[in-house]
Design a protein around this motif. Structure first.
Motif, PDB file in Angstrom:
ATOM      1  N   ASP A  93       6.181  -5.466   1.351  1.00  0.00           N
ATOM      2  CA  ASP A  93       6.048  -4.076   1.796  1.00  0.00           C
ATOM      3  C   ASP A  93       7.414  -3.450   2.085  1.00  0.00           C
ATOM      4  O   ASP A  93       7.623  -2.251   1.850  1.00  0.00           O
ATOM      5  CB  ASP A  93       5.181  -4.009   3.051  1.00  0.00           C
ATOM      6  CG  ASP A  93       3.709  -4.256   2.763  1.00  0.00           C
ATOM      7  OD1 ASP A  93       3.349  -4.302   1.562  1.00  0.00           O
ATOM      8  OD2 ASP A  93       2.935  -4.410   3.717  1.00  0.00           O
ATOM      9  N   GLU A 107       4.138   5.986  -3.515  1.00  0.00           N
ATOM     10  CA  GLU A 107       3.374   5.728  -2.303  1.00  0.00           C
ATOM     11  C   GLU A 107       3.970   4.581  -1.495  1.00  0.00           C
ATOM     12  O   GLU A 107       4.534   3.638  -2.048  1.00  0.00           O
ATOM     13  CB  GLU A 107       1.923   5.384  -2.650  1.00  0.00           C
ATOM     14  CG  GLU A 107       1.140   6.527  -3.265  1.00  0.00           C
ATOM     15  CD  GLU A 107      -0.309   6.148  -3.503  1.00  0.00           C
ATOM     16  OE1 GLU A 107      -0.670   4.993  -3.200  1.00  0.00           O
ATOM     17  OE2 GLU A 107      -1.082   6.994  -3.978  1.00  0.00           O
ATOM     18  N   LYS A 110       0.358   0.016   2.785  1.00  0.00           N
ATOM     19  CA  LYS A 110      -0.434   0.198   3.998  1.00  0.00           C
ATOM     20  C   LYS A 110       0.133  -0.701   5.102  1.00  0.00           C
ATOM     21  O   LYS A 110       0.262  -1.901   4.927  1.00  0.00           O
ATOM     22  CB  LYS A 110      -1.904  -0.135   3.727  1.00  0.00           C
ATOM     23  CG  LYS A 110      -2.595   0.875   2.826  1.00  0.00           C
ATOM     24  CD  LYS A 110      -4.041   0.483   2.575  1.00  0.00           C
ATOM     25  CE  LYS A 110      -4.815   1.614   1.917  1.00  0.00           C
ATOM     26  NZ  LYS A 110      -4.195   2.093   0.672  1.00  0.00           N
ATOM     27  N   LYS A 202      -3.647   7.292  10.732  1.00  0.00           N
ATOM     28  CA  LYS A 202      -4.540   6.862   9.654  1.00  0.00           C
ATOM     29  C   LYS A 202      -3.818   6.857   8.319  1.00  0.00           C
ATOM     30  O   LYS A 202      -4.059   5.987   7.474  1.00  0.00           O
ATOM     31  CB  LYS A 202      -5.749   7.790   9.577  1.00  0.00           C
ATOM     32  CG  LYS A 202      -6.771   7.591  10.686  1.00  0.00           C
ATOM     33  CD  LYS A 202      -7.966   8.507  10.480  1.00  0.00           C
ATOM     34  CE  LYS A 202      -9.026   8.257  11.539  1.00  0.00           C
ATOM     35  NZ  LYS A 202     -10.214   9.138  11.356  1.00  0.00           N
ATOM     36  N   ARG A 203      -2.939   7.826   8.121  1.00  0.00           N
ATOM     37  CA  ARG A 203      -2.236   7.930   6.840  1.00  0.00           C
ATOM     38  C   ARG A 203      -1.101   6.921   6.737  1.00  0.00           C
ATOM     39  O   ARG A 203      -0.906   6.295   5.702  1.00  0.00           O
ATOM     40  CB  ARG A 203      -1.685   9.353   6.692  1.00  0.00           C
ATOM     41  CG  ARG A 203      -0.945   9.595   5.378  1.00  0.00           C
ATOM     42  CD  ARG A 203      -0.456  11.019   5.271  1.00  0.00           C
ATOM     43  NE  ARG A 203       0.650  11.312   6.179  1.00  0.00           N
ATOM     44  CZ  ARG A 203       0.538  12.012   7.289  1.00  0.00           C
ATOM     45  NH1 ARG A 203      -0.646  12.499   7.665  1.00  0.00           N
ATOM     46  NH2 ARG A 203       1.583  12.235   8.064  1.00  0.00           N
ATOM     47  N   ARG A 204      -0.369   6.731   7.837  1.00  0.00           N
ATOM     48  CA  ARG A 204       0.832   5.902   7.798  1.00  0.00           C
ATOM     49  C   ARG A 204       0.561   4.454   8.190  1.00  0.00           C
ATOM     50  O   ARG A 204       1.191   3.534   7.660  1.00  0.00           O
ATOM     51  CB  ARG A 204       1.872   6.492   8.754  1.00  0.00           C
ATOM     52  CG  ARG A 204       3.267   5.923   8.591  1.00  0.00           C
ATOM     53  CD  ARG A 204       3.850   6.272   7.225  1.00  0.00           C
ATOM     54  NE  ARG A 204       5.233   5.870   7.155  1.00  0.00           N
ATOM     55  CZ  ARG A 204       6.251   6.599   7.599  1.00  0.00           C
ATOM     56  NH1 ARG A 204       6.020   7.775   8.154  1.00  0.00           N
ATOM     57  NH2 ARG A 204       7.477   6.169   7.483  1.00  0.00           N
ATOM     58  N   PRO A 206      -2.724   2.668   8.364  1.00  0.00           N
ATOM     59  CA  PRO A 206      -4.180   2.533   8.252  1.00  0.00           C
ATOM     60  C   PRO A 206      -4.736   1.194   8.703  1.00  0.00           C
ATOM     61  O   PRO A 206      -5.921   1.100   9.036  1.00  0.00           O
ATOM     62  CB  PRO A 206      -4.432   2.751   6.754  1.00  0.00           C
ATOM     63  CG  PRO A 206      -3.137   2.369   6.094  1.00  0.00           C
ATOM     64  CD  PRO A 206      -2.074   2.802   7.054  1.00  0.00           C
ATOM     65  N   LEU A 207      -3.896   0.154   8.743  1.00  0.00           N
ATOM     66  CA  LEU A 207      -4.365  -1.155   9.194  1.00  0.00           C
ATOM     67  C   LEU A 207      -4.229  -1.313  10.708  1.00  0.00           C
ATOM     68  O   LEU A 207      -4.581  -2.348  11.263  1.00  0.00           O
ATOM     69  CB  LEU A 207      -3.591  -2.272   8.481  1.00  0.00           C
ATOM     70  CG  LEU A 207      -3.647  -2.243   6.956  1.00  0.00           C
ATOM     71  CD1 LEU A 207      -2.870  -3.418   6.371  1.00  0.00           C
ATOM     72  CD2 LEU A 207      -5.081  -2.258   6.472  1.00  0.00           C
TER      73      LEU A 207
END
Length: 231
Positions: A93, A107, A110, A202-204, A206-207
């Motif tokens: 990541d 993108e 997550k 939630k967007r950045r 999400p986990l």
């Protein structure tokens, strides 16, 4: 109607971050006169002598060591579980995040609680590994006459190299949080109430989405047993 927010950093963590900023500032300012007399000799003028800067440097070291112990106990006691250990996913990541910032991918991956670049470079790279290196090399230089000349020379070179690496990562950290608009909610939260908009979370992340990383089945079972004993 104001947007719903979730708590990302508790009061203790925001205070810890502020204190860390002060300590790093003390380290940098007090170290400059020793880094180069030709560049920073103007900083030493009685009554502000090299001894004063050395005292400030040692005070910063003591504060950093104490803050590190408090940080370890705070998380070890389960006050805040943020999955700080580096995993293979973090490495992958982190690489994808770097590619996102240079524009080669569209993108971000997550995330859980931490951004992988923050975890690997800022936390483990600077706050742990490089600062331990600075501590070891600093001790060697402070007790210079107890070590061979070659060891002192290597310690001095490493101390300077570690300093520039730390300074670079700090500057990049400030740049990424202060100048990138997409990171502004994190900056605002750190220096206000610790909360970020839920839509941003939630967007950045999400986990994570406002919760600490889920515990394993073993940890849940241990927690259940502890709760039963308390009842």
């Amino acid at each position: 109607m104001s947007e719903e927010k979730v708590l990302r950093w508790e009061t203790f963590e925001r205070c810890e971050h502020a204190l860390l900023m002060i300590i790093l500032f003390m380290f940098i300012i007090s170290g400059l006169p020793f880094l180069s007399r030709s560049w920073f000799g103007w900083m030493t003028s009685p009554p502000v002598t090299l001894q004063v800067y050395m005292g400030m440097h040692l005070a910063a070291a003591a504060l950093y060591f104490a803050l590190g112990l408090v940080h370890i106990f705070y998380h070890a006691l389960g006050k805040r579980r943020t999955d700080i250990w580096i995993s293979r996913k973090d490495i992958a990541d982190a690489w994808q995040t770097i590619k996102y910032y240079v524009g080669s991918v569209d993108e971000m991956p997550k995330f859980k609680f931490h951004e992988p670049t923050e975890k690997t470079l800022v936390y483990w790279g600077v706050a742990v590994i490089l600062m331990i290196g600075q501590g070891i090399t600093g001790i060697i230089m402070y007790y210079a006459y107890d070590f061979p000349l070659a060891v002192r020379g290597v310690a001095l070179d490493l101390h300077i190299i570690f300093f520039y690496l730390i300074l670079y990562v700090i500057m990049m950290h400030i740049y990424m949080t202060a100048l990138y608009k997409e990171n502004r909610p994190l900056l605002d939260a750190m220096f206000s109430d610790g909360k970020v908009p839920k839509s941003f979370a939630k967007r950045r992340f999400p986990l994570w989405i406002g919760q600490d990383p889920p515990q394993s089945d073993e940890e849940k079972e241990e927690g259940r047993i502890r709760n039963e004993k308390r009842q």
